[in-house]
Write a protein that holds these residues in place. Structure first.
Motif, short mmCIF file in Angstrom:
data_model
loop_
_atom_site.label_atom_id
_atom_site.label_comp_id
_atom_site.label_asym_id
_atom_site.label_seq_id
_atom_site.Cartn_x
_atom_site.Cartn_y
_atom_site.Cartn_z
N GLU A 137 12.45 -8.75 -31.26
CA GLU A 137 11.81 -8.20 -32.54
C GLU A 137 11.05 -6.81 -32.01
OE1 GLU A 137 9.40 -11.18 -34.59
OE2 GLU A 137 10.42 -12.64 -33.66
N LEU A 138 10.56 -6.95 -30.76
CA LEU A 138 9.83 -5.81 -30.40
C LEU A 138 10.87 -4.47 -30.17
CD1 LEU A 138 7.55 -4.32 -28.58
CD2 LEU A 138 8.57 -5.46 -26.68
N LYS A 139 12.19 -4.69 -29.54
CA LYS A 139 12.86 -3.94 -29.51
C LYS A 139 13.35 -3.29 -30.86
CE LYS A 139 17.21 -3.27 -27.27
NZ LYS A 139 18.49 -3.98 -26.50
N GLY A 140 13.64 -4.37 -31.82
CA GLY A 140 13.91 -3.92 -33.18
C GLY A 140 12.76 -2.98 -33.79
N VAL A 141 11.58 -3.17 -33.75
CA VAL A 141 10.61 -2.58 -34.41
C VAL A 141 10.41 -1.11 -33.83
CG1 VAL A 141 7.95 -2.55 -33.93
CG2 VAL A 141 8.98 -3.96 -35.88
N PHE A 176 6.43 -2.80 -15.66
CA PHE A 176 5.30 -3.73 -15.16
C PHE A 176 4.01 -3.30 -15.76
CE2 PHE A 176 1.71 -5.10 -12.74
CZ PHE A 176 1.92 -6.70 -13.09
N PHE A 177 3.39 -4.37 -16.38
CA PHE A 177 1.88 -4.19 -16.95
C PHE A 177 1.37 -5.56 -16.66
CE2 PHE A 177 4.28 -1.03 -19.50
CZ PHE A 177 3.84 0.05 -19.25
N PRO A 178 0.23 -5.57 -16.12
CA PRO A 178 -0.30 -6.94 -15.92
C PRO A 178 -0.75 -7.78 -17.21
CG PRO A 178 -1.76 -5.11 -15.10
CD PRO A 178 -0.70 -4.55 -15.98
N PHE A 179 -0.63 -7.10 -18.30
CA PHE A 179 -0.68 -7.86 -19.68
C PHE A 179 0.24 -8.17 -20.57
CE2 PHE A 179 -0.81 -3.67 -21.31
CZ PHE A 179 -1.54 -3.00 -20.09
N THR A 180 1.43 -7.67 -19.95
CA THR A 180 2.84 -8.11 -20.77
C THR A 180 3.65 -8.63 -19.59
OG1 THR A 180 3.39 -5.90 -20.45
CG2 THR A 180 2.58 -6.67 -22.78
N GLU A 181 4.57 -9.74 -19.98
CA GLU A 181 5.62 -10.07 -19.36
C GLU A 181 6.90 -10.65 -20.01
OE1 GLU A 181 6.10 -9.70 -16.09
OE2 GLU A 181 7.87 -10.97 -16.11
N PRO A 182 8.05 -10.39 -20.17
CA PRO A 182 8.48 -9.12 -19.43
C PRO A 182 7.84 -7.88 -20.20
CG PRO A 182 10.01 -9.58 -20.76
CD PRO A 182 9.40 -10.95 -20.87
N SER A 183 8.00 -6.59 -19.28
CA SER A 183 7.56 -5.47 -19.68
C SER A 183 8.83 -4.48 -19.63
CB SER A 183 6.38 -4.91 -19.05
OG SER A 183 5.40 -5.86 -18.64
N ALA A 184 8.51 -3.40 -20.49
CA ALA A 184 9.66 -2.52 -20.34
C ALA A 184 8.79 -1.00 -20.82
CB ALA A 184 10.60 -2.69 -21.62
N GLU A 226 9.07 9.41 -21.31
CA GLU A 226 8.92 8.35 -21.63
C GLU A 226 7.68 8.27 -22.65
OE1 GLU A 226 7.04 6.60 -17.82
OE2 GLU A 226 5.97 5.12 -19.10
N LEU A 227 7.90 7.68 -23.61
CA LEU A 227 7.05 7.56 -24.76
C LEU A 227 6.33 6.40 -24.89
CD1 LEU A 227 8.61 9.11 -27.96
CD2 LEU A 227 7.23 10.06 -26.28
N LEU A 228 6.80 5.10 -24.53
CA LEU A 228 6.17 3.71 -24.74
C LEU A 228 6.05 2.83 -23.41
CD1 LEU A 228 8.28 3.63 -27.90
CD2 LEU A 228 5.64 2.72 -27.96
N GLY A 229 4.97 2.07 -23.30
CA GLY A 229 5.08 1.04 -22.60
C GLY A 229 4.87 -0.11 -23.49
N ALA A 230 5.42 -1.10 -23.24
CA ALA A 230 5.60 -2.37 -23.96
C ALA A 230 5.90 -3.82 -23.43
CB ALA A 230 6.78 -2.14 -25.27
N GLY A 231 5.95 -4.93 -24.08
CA GLY A 231 6.25 -6.09 -23.50
C GLY A 231 5.81 -7.21 -24.26
N SER A 256 3.03 -16.60 -29.46
CA SER A 256 3.44 -15.44 -28.51
C SER A 256 3.56 -14.16 -29.32
CB SER A 256 5.02 -15.68 -28.34
OG SER A 256 5.95 -15.89 -29.57
N GLY A 257 3.76 -13.23 -28.66
CA GLY A 257 3.57 -12.11 -29.32
C GLY A 257 3.91 -10.75 -28.64
N TYR A 258 4.15 -9.46 -28.94
CA TYR A 258 4.38 -8.45 -28.32
C TYR A 258 3.26 -7.30 -28.54
CZ TYR A 258 6.38 -6.42 -32.71
OH TYR A 258 6.46 -5.99 -33.83
#
Ligand code: PHE
Length: 334
Positions: A219-223, A244-252, A276-281, A299-301
């Motif tokens: 859903e993250l990828k889709g949005v 890698f971000f400490p607050f997301t796993e997995p991260s992209a 590079e525009l976004l960090g996410a996970g 759960s959530g993104y």
């Protein structure tokens, strides 16, 4: 003779003041200032005068000549439509008033908010002066975490600091509401960095957070793909890299093909063709525990977006500092 000069002055003032045509003015000029005018004859007679009188009369004659010249000029201006003000040309176009416009950064922000609002997100805001808990601790960045080095923090006093990212708004929102939560948090963030063409001590991020039961990475990828297509068109090239971000796993980390050079390589994309525009996970379970949610149920993104970069690609500016300088000469061009 002095008395006669005063009479001439009074008469001329009257006539020049009421003259209503060029012809009339010309007649007056000949009569008062011409070669055969009374004034000119007096002027020529000065030589034969008694020296005791000559000085006073000579001065009065010259003064009147000068004043008559001024009267003539004023009358000419008046007849030319100048209202008596020399040099005023009423046929010139007027000065255009400057029209205020939104700052390019604010335009970009508005556009981003618009797209995410269409995708069902609502805007949430948080304070710029944060505390250690919301900016770091609750986001799984404890005091000795190496990630803190990347956030060169401006400390205010005690554990107060200028937020280094918009992620603390995730924490504040989750602690004050229950899922489902679907928010974006746009705003300014601060880092104690030496400014250069691609770094500024203050810049803008836009945070996104979606939390509910059963939210998946797809859903993250889709949005985000939907968002980038809305922003740049359906044919935009998008790339996801592991991050890698400490607050997301997995991260992209999410890149788009550079909008300035279209992938060929330029100063904006540092010759890579990608920006590079976004960090996410996916929200890390530790973050859910910090805000009192049960990671087995919820759960959530989350994602964070660099607004300045989007604005730079839009405007073609290759120095982030220009966005904060508010140089009107530049702003008027874009
Ligand atoms: N807060 C991160 C940063 O400033 C960006 C981010 C936000 C990454 C949300 C993942 C999820 O670098």
């Amino acid at each position: 003779m002095l008395k006669r000069l005063e009479e001439l002055r009074a008469e001329a003032t009257d006539l020049f003041g009421s003259a209503s045509s060029e012809n009339e003015l010309e007649e007056l000029r000949v009569r008062f200032l011409g070669r055969k005018s009374e004034l000119n004859q007096m002027s020529r007679g000065l030589g034969g005068m008694d020296p005791s009188e000559r000085k006073a009369v000579g001065q009065a004659v010259n003064a009147l000549k000068k004043d008559l010249g001024a009267m003539l000029a004023a009358a000419q201006d008046r007849l030319a439509g100048g209202g008596g003000k020399p040099g005023l040309d009423l046929t010139l176009p007027g000065r255009r008033p400057w029209v205020g416009r939104r700052h390019p950064l604010m335009r970009t922000l508005a556009r981003l908010e618009e797209i995410f609002t269409l995708l069902g997100f609502e805007v949430a805001l948080g304070p710029h002066i944060e505390d250690d808990f919301h900016n770091f601790e609750a986001l799984n960045i404890p005091a000795d975490h190496p990630a803190r080095d990347m956030h060169d923090t401006f400390y205010v006093e005690g554990d107060r600091l200028l937020r280094t990212h918009t992620s603390p708004v995730q924490i504040r929102t989750m602690m004050s509401r229950k899922p489902p939560i679907r928010i974006i948090a746009p705003g300014r963030v601060y880092r104690n960095e030496t400014p250069d063409a691609s770094h500024s001590a203050e810049f803008y991020q836009l945070e996104g957070l979606y939390v509910d039961r059963g939210v998946k990475f797809g859903e993250l990828k889709g949005v985000l793909t939907r968002f980038l297509r809305e922003l740049y068109g359906d044919d935009v090239a998008v790339r996801l890299r592991p991050g890698f971000f400490p607050f997301t796993e997995p991260s992209a980390e999410i890149d788009v093909e550079c909008r300035v050079c279209h992938g060929k390589g330029c100063s904006v994309c540092k010759q890579t063709g990608w920006v590079e525009l976004l960090g996410a996970g996916m929200v890390d379970p530790r973050v859910f525990r910090a805000v009192g949610y049960d990671p087995d149920e919820i759960s959530g993104y989350a994602f964070g977006l660099g607004v300045d970069r989007i604005c730079m690609m839009e405007t073609g500016l290759d120095d982030i500092r220009l966005l904060m300088e508010n140089d009107l000469r530049l702003l008027r061009q874009i």
